[in-house]
Motif scaffolding. Structure first.
Motif, PDB file in Angstrom:
ATOM      1  N   ILE A  24       0.793  -1.238   0.080  1.00  0.00           N
ATOM      2  CA  ILE A  24      -0.022   0.087  -0.025  1.00  0.00           C
ATOM      3  C   ILE A  24       0.826   1.311  -0.239  1.00  0.00           C
ATOM      4  CG2 ILE A  24      -1.991  -1.039   1.178  1.00  0.00           C
ATOM      5  CD1 ILE A  24      -1.140   0.136   3.797  1.00  0.00           C
TER       6      ILE A  24
ATOM      7  N   ALA B 298      -2.892  -1.119  -5.068  1.00  0.00           N
ATOM      8  CA  ALA B 298      -2.337  -1.162  -3.799  1.00  0.00           C
ATOM      9  C   ALA B 298      -3.418  -2.182  -2.793  1.00  0.00           C
ATOM     10  CB  ALA B 298      -2.502   0.273  -3.215  1.00  0.00           C
TER      11      ALA B 298
ATOM     12  N   THR C  69      -4.974  -5.210  -0.996  1.00  0.00           N
ATOM     13  CA  THR C  69      -5.443  -6.567  -1.359  1.00  0.00           C
ATOM     14  C   THR C  69      -6.747  -6.459  -2.507  1.00  0.00           C
ATOM     15  OG1 THR C  69      -5.077  -7.489   0.480  1.00  0.00           O
ATOM     16  CG2 THR C  69      -6.644  -8.359  -0.504  1.00  0.00           C
TER      17      THR C  69
ATOM     18  N   ILE D  27     -10.579  -5.748  -1.832  1.00  0.00           N
ATOM     19  CA  ILE D  27     -11.024  -4.919  -0.592  1.00  0.00           C
ATOM     20  C   ILE D  27     -11.055  -3.509  -1.055  1.00  0.00           C
ATOM     21  CG2 ILE D  27     -10.199  -4.419   1.768  1.00  0.00           C
ATOM     22  CD1 ILE D  27     -10.852  -7.236   1.485  1.00  0.00           C
ATOM     23  N   SER D  28     -12.315  -2.917  -1.234  1.00  0.00           N
ATOM     24  CA  SER D  28     -12.706  -1.838  -1.766  1.00  0.00           C
ATOM     25  C   SER D  28     -11.931  -1.415  -3.016  1.00  0.00           C
ATOM     26  CB  SER D  28     -11.980  -0.485  -0.712  1.00  0.00           C
ATOM     27  OG  SER D  28     -13.082  -0.570   0.574  1.00  0.00           O
ATOM     28  N   ASP D  29     -11.704  -2.612  -3.827  1.00  0.00           N
ATOM     29  CA  ASP D  29     -11.059  -2.651  -5.091  1.00  0.00           C
ATOM     30  C   ASP D  29     -11.789  -3.417  -5.747  1.00  0.00           C
ATOM     31  OD1 ASP D  29      -8.828  -0.743  -5.334  1.00  0.00           O
ATOM     32  OD2 ASP D  29      -7.602  -1.917  -4.458  1.00  0.00           O
TER      33      ASP D  29
ATOM     34  N   THR E  89      -3.275  -4.876   3.656  1.00  0.00           N
ATOM     35  CA  THR E  89      -4.704  -4.104   3.480  1.00  0.00           C
ATOM     36  C   THR E  89      -4.435  -2.850   4.406  1.00  0.00           C
ATOM     37  OG1 THR E  89      -5.992  -5.983   2.887  1.00  0.00           O
ATOM     38  CG2 THR E  89      -7.004  -4.299   3.730  1.00  0.00           C
ATOM     39  N   ALA E  90      -4.986  -1.845   4.159  1.00  0.00           N
ATOM     40  CA  ALA E  90      -4.768  -0.580   4.863  1.00  0.00           C
ATOM     41  C   ALA E  90      -5.556  -0.831   5.985  1.00  0.00           C
ATOM     42  CB  ALA E  90      -5.420   0.812   4.094  1.00  0.00           C
TER      43      ALA E  90
ATOM     44  N   PHE F 284     -15.465   2.773   1.905  1.00  0.00           N
ATOM     45  CA  PHE F 284     -15.960   4.205   1.545  1.00  0.00           C
ATOM     46  C   PHE F 284     -17.198   4.216   1.781  1.00  0.00           C
ATOM     47  CE2 PHE F 284     -12.132   3.411  -1.300  1.00  0.00           C
ATOM     48  CZ  PHE F 284     -11.505   4.707  -1.023  1.00  0.00           C
TER      49      PHE F 284
ATOM     50  N   TYR G  26     -12.441   4.087   4.665  1.00  0.00           N
ATOM     51  CA  TYR G  26     -11.510   4.550   3.898  1.00  0.00           C
ATOM     52  C   TYR G  26     -11.800   6.090   3.585  1.00  0.00           C
ATOM     53  CZ  TYR G  26      -9.043  -0.144   3.139  1.00  0.00           C
ATOM     54  OH  TYR G  26      -8.194  -0.991   3.447  1.00  0.00           O
ATOM     55  N   GLU G  27     -10.937   6.819   3.370  1.00  0.00           N
ATOM     56  CA  GLU G  27     -11.111   8.115   2.583  1.00  0.00           C
ATOM     57  C   GLU G  27      -9.841   8.662   2.057  1.00  0.00           C
ATOM     58  OE1 GLU G  27     -13.264   9.832   1.302  1.00  0.00           O
ATOM     59  OE2 GLU G  27     -14.852  10.000   3.011  1.00  0.00           O
TER      60      GLU G  27
ATOM     61  N   LEU H 225       0.021   5.575   5.331  1.00  0.00           N
ATOM     62  CA  LEU H 225       0.768   4.527   6.019  1.00  0.00           C
ATOM     63  C   LEU H 225       1.903   3.550   5.220  1.00  0.00           C
ATOM     64  CD1 LEU H 225      -2.379   2.640   7.885  1.00  0.00           C
ATOM     65  CD2 LEU H 225      -0.578   4.210   8.862  1.00  0.00           C
TER      66      LEU H 225
ATOM     67  N   GLU I 125      -3.462   9.481   1.647  1.00  0.00           N
ATOM     68  CA  GLU I 125      -4.756   8.400   1.644  1.00  0.00           C
ATOM     69  C   GLU I 125      -5.012   8.310   3.175  1.00  0.00           C
ATOM     70  OE1 GLU I 125      -4.981   5.685  -1.796  1.00  0.00           O
ATOM     71  OE2 GLU I 125      -2.773   5.509  -1.279  1.00  0.00           O
ATOM     72  N   PHE I 126      -6.255   8.038   3.581  1.00  0.00           N
ATOM     73  CA  PHE I 126      -6.647   7.952   4.749  1.00  0.00           C
ATOM     74  C   PHE I 126      -7.434   6.612   5.047  1.00  0.00           C
ATOM     75  CE2 PHE I 126      -5.790  12.214   4.295  1.00  0.00           C
ATOM     76  CZ  PHE I 126      -5.447  12.986   5.519  1.00  0.00           C
TER      77      PHE I 126
HETATM   78  N1  SAM Z   1      -7.264  -2.543  -1.679  1.00  0.00           N
HETATM   79  C1  SAM Z   1      -6.792  -1.655  -0.715  1.00  0.00           C
HETATM   80  C2  SAM Z   1      -6.514  -2.165   0.463  1.00  0.00           C
HETATM   81  O1  SAM Z   1      -6.380  -3.468   0.529  1.00  0.00           O
HETATM   82  O2  SAM Z   1      -6.489  -1.602   1.681  1.00  0.00           O
HETATM   83  C3  SAM Z   1      -7.793  -0.393  -0.709  1.00  0.00           C
HETATM   84  C4  SAM Z   1      -7.858   0.170  -1.983  1.00  0.00           C
HETATM   85  S1  SAM Z   1      -8.797   1.680  -2.017  1.00  0.00           S
HETATM   86  C5  SAM Z   1      -9.246   2.025  -3.546  1.00  0.00           C
HETATM   87  C6  SAM Z   1      -7.877   3.056  -1.595  1.00  0.00           C
HETATM   88  C7  SAM Z   1      -8.121   3.349  -0.169  1.00  0.00           C
HETATM   89  O3  SAM Z   1      -7.459   2.603   0.602  1.00  0.00           O
HETATM   90  C8  SAM Z   1      -7.669   5.088   0.012  1.00  0.00           C
HETATM   91  O4  SAM Z   1      -8.337   5.986  -0.434  1.00  0.00           O
HETATM   92  C9  SAM Z   1      -7.320   4.987   1.362  1.00  0.00           C
HETATM   93  O5  SAM Z   1      -8.543   5.086   2.104  1.00  0.00           O
HETATM   94  C10 SAM Z   1      -6.708   3.420   1.913  1.00  0.00           C
HETATM   95  N2  SAM Z   1      -5.289   3.319   1.726  1.00  0.00           N
HETATM   96  C11 SAM Z   1      -4.798   2.698   0.814  1.00  0.00           C
HETATM   97  N3  SAM Z   1      -3.408   2.783   0.919  1.00  0.00           N
HETATM   98  C12 SAM Z   1      -3.352   3.739   1.967  1.00  0.00           C
HETATM   99  C13 SAM Z   1      -2.025   4.063   2.962  1.00  0.00           C
HETATM  100  N4  SAM Z   1      -0.977   3.851   2.499  1.00  0.00           N
HETATM  101  N5  SAM Z   1      -2.483   4.747   4.057  1.00  0.00           N
HETATM  102  C14 SAM Z   1      -3.687   4.800   4.513  1.00  0.00           C
HETATM  103  N6  SAM Z   1      -4.831   4.655   3.667  1.00  0.00           N
HETATM  104  C15 SAM Z   1      -4.533   3.865   2.487  1.00  0.00           C
END
Ligand code: SAM
Length: 229
Positions: A15, A88, A90, A93-95, A118-119, A139, A163-164, A191, A218-219
């Motif tokens: 990530i 980024a 998994t 997971i929101s993907d 995963t975040a 989200f 996630y935000e 992160l 990313e949050f």
């Molecule tokens: N598949 C990813 C996972 O396994 O966490 C999530 C993908 S989703 C499209 C992207 C969101 O995940 C971002 O908007 C943020 O909310 C969160 N995210 C991804 N990378 C991050 C990071 N390095 N730090 C904090 N939040 C993160």
């Protein structure tokens, strides 16, 4: 490790910090015939970092996953090994991921998880807020159903993970204050990256903090479950 033909591997990738990937994930990406990915440039950077030989990349996009099904089935029928990654973390997971996986399962092919980052779990692993049980929201809907969802979530007796994105974080925190009240919050920004920030405190404290500090990036947010008064 022996990779299997006609198999669909779902591979978690970093990530942020490119070193957060398992040895097995790298091996599967090396051995797979085709990699299904979101942004080919993002995946290209990861492949180059691990000297993964060039191979066909099959792009697939959110809300357009149906397009990828026909080529995926054709490859699986011809004995090819496929690896699904997202930009980024998994897949699924929101993907994108769920739709493809369910179709591959329906067609009777093997689906194998290659777990990793995963975040949400990265943040939960450093939680000072109880995390024996938690609810993963990801989200919130942007418009329709947002308020209903917030009301529902504010009533949960366990912590909630959101996630935000950078653009919406302040609006999101203001809404959390309104619907959840001034509860304890854990917030991870960027992160595993250079500007990683972990905030612990109250929702109003987080608003004050990010008013004064960068909101870029990313949050991932974890909020304490409902506390009965
Ligand atoms: N598949 C990813 C996972 O396994 O966490 C999530 C993908 S989703 C499209 C992207 C969101 O995940 C971002 O908007 C943020 O909310 C969160 N995210 C991804 N990378 C991050 C990071 N390095 N730090 C904090 N939040 C993160």
């Amino acid at each position: 490790m022996k990779i299997k033909p006609s198999t669909f591997y779902v591979v978690a990738t970093p990530i942020g910090n490119l070193e957060d990937i398992t040895l097995r994930a790298v091996q599967v990406l090396k051995d797979a015939d085709i990699i299904i990915c979101e942004d080919t440039r993002v995946t290209g950077i990861l492949l180059a970092r691990y000297d993964i030989p060039k191979k066909p990349l099959l792009p697939h996009y959110k809300n357009q996953e149906a397009r990828t099904i026909a080529p995926v089935m054709e490859h699986l029928r011809s004995g090819k090994t496929l690896a699904l990654v997202s930009d980024a973390g998994t897949p699924g997971i929101s993907d994108p991921g769920y739709f493809l996986v369910s179709e591959v399962v329906k067609a009777g092919f093997a689906v194998v998880p290659i777990p990793g980052v995963t975040a949400a779990t990265a943040l939960l692993s450093v939680s000072h807020i109880p995390n024996q049980h938690f609810y993963f929201e990801g989200f919130l809907p942007h418009k329709k159903g947002r308020q209903t969802r917030l009301k529902f979530l504010a009533d949960m007796d366990c912590g909630v993970v959101f996630y935000e994105s950078t653009h919406r974080i302040m609006k999101f925190l203001a809404e959390i204050l309104e619907y959840f009240g001034d509860r304890e919050i854990l917030l991870g920004r960027e992160l595993t990256k250079l500007h990683e920030t972990v905030f612990r405190g109250t929702v109003s404290g987080a608003i004050a903090f990010f008013d004064e500090h960068s909101q870029k990036g990313e949050f991932v947010v974890y909020i304490h479950g409902k506390i009965d008064s």
